[in-house]
Design a protein around this motif. Structure first.
Motif, PDB file in Angstrom:
ATOM      1  N   TRP B 162       9.572 -24.574  30.888  1.00  0.00           N
ATOM      2  CA  TRP B 162       9.737 -25.326  32.138  1.00  0.00           C
ATOM      3  C   TRP B 162       9.255 -26.749  31.922  1.00  0.00           C
ATOM      4  O   TRP B 162       8.103 -26.979  31.553  1.00  0.00           O
ATOM      5  CB  TRP B 162       8.921 -24.667  33.265  1.00  0.00           C
ATOM      6  CG  TRP B 162       9.503 -23.355  33.700  1.00  0.00           C
ATOM      7  CD1 TRP B 162       9.144 -22.119  33.267  1.00  0.00           C
ATOM      8  CD2 TRP B 162      10.558 -23.161  34.662  1.00  0.00           C
ATOM      9  NE1 TRP B 162       9.911 -21.156  33.886  1.00  0.00           N
ATOM     10  CE2 TRP B 162      10.788 -21.761  34.751  1.00  0.00           C
ATOM     11  CE3 TRP B 162      11.334 -24.033  35.447  1.00  0.00           C
ATOM     12  CZ2 TRP B 162      11.748 -21.211  35.597  1.00  0.00           C
ATOM     13  CZ3 TRP B 162      12.286 -23.488  36.288  1.00  0.00           C
ATOM     14  CH2 TRP B 162      12.494 -22.086  36.376  1.00  0.00           C
ATOM     15  N   PHE B 163      10.175 -27.687  32.132  1.00  0.00           N
ATOM     16  CA  PHE B 163       9.832 -29.106  32.076  1.00  0.00           C
ATOM     17  C   PHE B 163       9.449 -29.519  33.499  1.00  0.00           C
ATOM     18  O   PHE B 163      10.308 -29.614  34.376  1.00  0.00           O
ATOM     19  CB  PHE B 163      11.013 -29.918  31.547  1.00  0.00           C
ATOM     20  CG  PHE B 163      11.309 -29.636  30.091  1.00  0.00           C
ATOM     21  CD1 PHE B 163      11.981 -28.471  29.712  1.00  0.00           C
ATOM     22  CD2 PHE B 163      10.886 -30.503  29.096  1.00  0.00           C
ATOM     23  CE1 PHE B 163      12.233 -28.193  28.373  1.00  0.00           C
ATOM     24  CE2 PHE B 163      11.138 -30.242  27.759  1.00  0.00           C
ATOM     25  CZ  PHE B 163      11.813 -29.083  27.395  1.00  0.00           C
ATOM     26  N   VAL B 164       8.140 -29.750  33.718  1.00  0.00           N
ATOM     27  CA  VAL B 164       7.625 -29.964  35.069  1.00  0.00           C
ATOM     28  C   VAL B 164       7.757 -31.444  35.447  1.00  0.00           C
ATOM     29  O   VAL B 164       7.295 -32.326  34.716  1.00  0.00           O
ATOM     30  CB  VAL B 164       6.146 -29.521  35.160  1.00  0.00           C
ATOM     31  CG1 VAL B 164       5.601 -29.778  36.562  1.00  0.00           C
ATOM     32  CG2 VAL B 164       6.025 -28.036  34.797  1.00  0.00           C
ATOM     33  N   GLU B 165       8.387 -31.669  36.587  1.00  0.00           N
ATOM     34  CA  GLU B 165       8.618 -33.046  37.063  1.00  0.00           C
ATOM     35  C   GLU B 165       9.060 -33.947  35.913  1.00  0.00           C
ATOM     36  O   GLU B 165       8.360 -34.889  35.537  1.00  0.00           O
ATOM     37  CB  GLU B 165       7.375 -33.594  37.769  1.00  0.00           C
ATOM     38  CG  GLU B 165       7.154 -32.869  39.095  1.00  0.00           C
ATOM     39  CD  GLU B 165       5.933 -33.357  39.877  1.00  0.00           C
ATOM     40  OE1 GLU B 165       5.075 -34.031  39.274  1.00  0.00           O
ATOM     41  OE2 GLU B 165       5.852 -33.066  41.080  1.00  0.00           O
ATOM     42  N   GLY B 325      14.058 -25.215  39.602  1.00  0.00           N
ATOM     43  CA  GLY B 325      13.193 -24.430  40.468  1.00  0.00           C
ATOM     44  C   GLY B 325      11.839 -25.089  40.610  1.00  0.00           C
ATOM     45  O   GLY B 325      11.723 -26.323  40.492  1.00  0.00           O
ATOM     46  N   THR B 326      10.820 -24.277  40.857  1.00  0.00           N
ATOM     47  CA  THR B 326       9.482 -24.823  40.957  1.00  0.00           C
ATOM     48  C   THR B 326       8.567 -24.074  39.999  1.00  0.00           C
ATOM     49  O   THR B 326       8.751 -22.895  39.725  1.00  0.00           O
ATOM     50  CB  THR B 326       8.905 -24.697  42.383  1.00  0.00           C
ATOM     51  OG1 THR B 326       8.941 -23.320  42.759  1.00  0.00           O
ATOM     52  CG2 THR B 326       9.701 -25.510  43.376  1.00  0.00           C
ATOM     53  N   ARG B 327       7.600 -24.788  39.489  1.00  0.00           N
ATOM     54  CA  ARG B 327       6.595 -24.189  38.605  1.00  0.00           C
ATOM     55  C   ARG B 327       5.279 -24.855  38.962  1.00  0.00           C
ATOM     56  O   ARG B 327       5.206 -26.074  39.037  1.00  0.00           O
ATOM     57  CB  ARG B 327       6.976 -24.485  37.148  1.00  0.00           C
ATOM     58  CG  ARG B 327       6.090 -23.815  36.137  1.00  0.00           C
ATOM     59  CD  ARG B 327       6.374 -22.319  36.076  1.00  0.00           C
ATOM     60  NE  ARG B 327       5.204 -21.636  35.582  1.00  0.00           N
ATOM     61  CZ  ARG B 327       5.222 -20.578  34.808  1.00  0.00           C
ATOM     62  NH1 ARG B 327       6.354 -20.017  34.451  1.00  0.00           N
ATOM     63  NH2 ARG B 327       4.099 -20.012  34.425  1.00  0.00           N
ATOM     64  N   ASP B 328       4.230 -24.027  39.180  1.00  0.00           N
ATOM     65  CA  ASP B 328       2.945 -24.559  39.650  1.00  0.00           C
ATOM     66  C   ASP B 328       3.157 -25.410  40.903  1.00  0.00           C
ATOM     67  O   ASP B 328       2.480 -26.423  41.110  1.00  0.00           O
ATOM     68  CB  ASP B 328       2.261 -25.404  38.559  1.00  0.00           C
ATOM     69  CG  ASP B 328       1.943 -24.580  37.310  1.00  0.00           C
ATOM     70  OD1 ASP B 328       2.216 -23.367  37.299  1.00  0.00           O
ATOM     71  OD2 ASP B 328       1.404 -25.165  36.360  1.00  0.00           O
TER      72      ASP B 328
END
Lengths: 363, 363
Positions: B162-165, B325-328
């Protein structure tokens, strides 16, 4: 998960993985299967293994110390298929032959003696004795050297390889058809077995510039197709295959030959290996060319005086020099190669069954 | 003769050598010099080192465990030049990112927890947080798995990245020019920074079949030249270079986009990497494409509905699926890759100075 020790070495212009014979013995799997799994074949990119996706970087050297008199090491070469799932054991690789001596010395299979130590190698693919002189300054084993060869940017340890009485190792005769020149598919060729079975094709016989670049030749699918037909027909004439379709990919090799450049070289050569133009020259090919230059009436007679001690071969990577002479009192052909150890490794043996990338794409 | 430990891993469709940061510290030599020597560069064949002579096989992953809160591993990616003697540190490789989690678990940098263990990675090239879920069945570290991805023949351990933001990590903004569409060299493009800075070029804007094979595209020197000019002009617009000549080879990347095939994919993509067509798709490129599909008004709006959770990207190797999607609790883009350890090694660091093969040829 089984792990297999191996050493990666550059030998001449090839990259060769060295395995000691016993480590390839895996219960329930043949040696071919083990090698294909380690190299990531079949796959045109060999992305899942150690193969380099080109013929000069998908090679294996299998070694075991020998207790036979006059032999230090038994050496078997394997060309690992890339897109196909086949291992070809029918020929030797002269470039990879260069790593055997330094490897045997490092492993203590041969005790160094003086500034140069001789290692005697039996290449089991071809029954060829290769006598190798390896620098061991002051009787010390070293892996470092400052020698250079065409096609390799960095220097390496220079070793001198002598192919002793190389004629007829695969077919039983220097000229398997009994002729110095044959006509195959309408083309004048020499079919010769020394170092390896080779088909020598004068470049002008197939209407091509003998000094063309590998990229230029590889772009000519018509030419490559024709040369492979000649090669396969020659395989039958040389007794290497029952019919053209049965000819091995790696044997015989085929070399386009033409005149050298005055003051620089005696012969210009473009060698085909596994269907593409070799970026330099197979060492076994240089042995065959040297033998041809010493044999009256071959297609090389057009360019060489015959009987000369030193032969200069113009390859895409530069000029390679060979020598004809005697070793242990027998006729031998000598070439110099450099070697370097790239690294030592333990390789993971995959257990899974591959699918082709194309099949995976559909998933 | 110095030896350097390293681990060779396949990450997605790339082959990546993993180095722990400290081992690349060599007195008297910069890290770039050390890497170029290990890879056998500069040399189009990288015959004297571990490089595989293609952009997807000349990559390094440099790791160190982190004690920063919320970060387990600091990961720096290096693209090692092949024929040129340069190391490019300006971008991340998403495929190689996949090996970091399994490597960290094997080394004990992260303790496994339950059937899936999360590894938090800071990619220092881009300041990107990558949260990776790695299978650890029953809390055990494993290197084996049966997952498959397009472009790889054998299965591997499937990891979810997951690449966050991901927006603006390199340039500071998702749309560095402030526009969803710009015109560069007369062509409608989207300049976007997510995962990596990317130039999205509709295939029909440059008169090419968006589903053409890499070989077909790579044979079009005129097209490659034009696309590189667009890429370099875009680099200036995106604030990545002062002038076109100053643009990095690896940044921004460029993707040709066109409609997908009904029932199979949403978008067809051909990505250029280091001047050639990528055999599959850079993962960072898939992140950027997913972000573009979620951004109104980009060139992808022609093909996608926008806002969809799953995006199917048609690449030369097959269909790659991404998720938004969302992660953390933060917006994130997810991709699945498989990994395999090819082997562990100690690599010899050459001390000698190279000459170019061309110069050696003249010797």
């Amino acid at each position: 998960m089984r792990e297999i020790p191996a050493t990666w070495m550059r030998g001449g212009t090839s990259k060769c993985w060295v395995f000691e014979r016993d480590v390839l013995t895996v219960p329930g799997r043949g040696v071919d299967d083990v090698l294909l799994r380690l190299y990531g074949s079949p796959d045109p990119r060999q992305v899942d293994g150690v193969g380099g996706a080109t013929s000069t970087t998908s090679k294996a050297v299998v070694l075991t110390p020998s207790d036979r008199p006059g032999i230090d090491v038994e050496y078997t070469f394997a060309q690992i298929g890339i897109a196909d799932g086949r291992v070809d054991w029918t020929s030797n690789c002269g470039n990879c032959s260069a790593v055997v001596g330094p490897y045997a010395l490092r492993r203590g299979w041969v005790v160094p003696t003086g500034d140069v130590t001789t290692v005697r190698i039996d290449n089991t693919n071809t029954g060829q004795l290769i006598v190798v002189d390896v620098p061991t300054p002051d009787g010390r084993v070293t892996e470092e050297g400052s020698d250079r060869i065409p096609g390799v940017a960095r220097p390496g340890l220079g070793v001198h390889l002598w192919f002793v009485e190389p004629a007829g190792r695969t077919t039983g005769a220097l000229l398997p058809t009994g002729n110095a020149v044959d006509r195959v598919d309408g083309v004048r060729v020499t079919l010769l077995d020394a170092g390896a079975p080779v088909v020598l094709v004068p470049a002008d016989e197939v209407g091509v510039d003998g000094a063309a670049s590998p990229a230029t030749l590889d772009a000519r699918e018509d030419l490559l197709g024709r040369l492979d037909r000649i090669r396969r027909a020659a395989a039958v004439r040389m007794g290497l295959a029952a019919d053209p379709a049965g000819a091995a990919r790696a044997t015989p090799k085929l070399a386009l030959v033409s005149a050298g450049r005055a003051g620089r070289s005696d012969v210009t050569v473009r060698m085909l290996s596994m269907g593409r133009t070799h970026p330099a020259l197979a060492v076994t090919g240089s042995v065959a060319l040297t033998a041809a230059a010493h044999t009256p009436g071959t297609v090389l007679s057009d360019f060489t005086a015959g009987g000369q001690e030193v032969l200069r071969l113009d390859t895409p990577a530069g000029v390679v020099t060979t020598r004809a002479g005697t070793r242990d009192g027998r006729f031998a052909i000598g070439v110099t190669r450099t070697t370097r150890r790239i690294g030592d490794a333990t390789l993971v043996l995959p257990d899974d069954e591959p699918t082709t990338p194309t099949a995976a794409s559909a998933a």
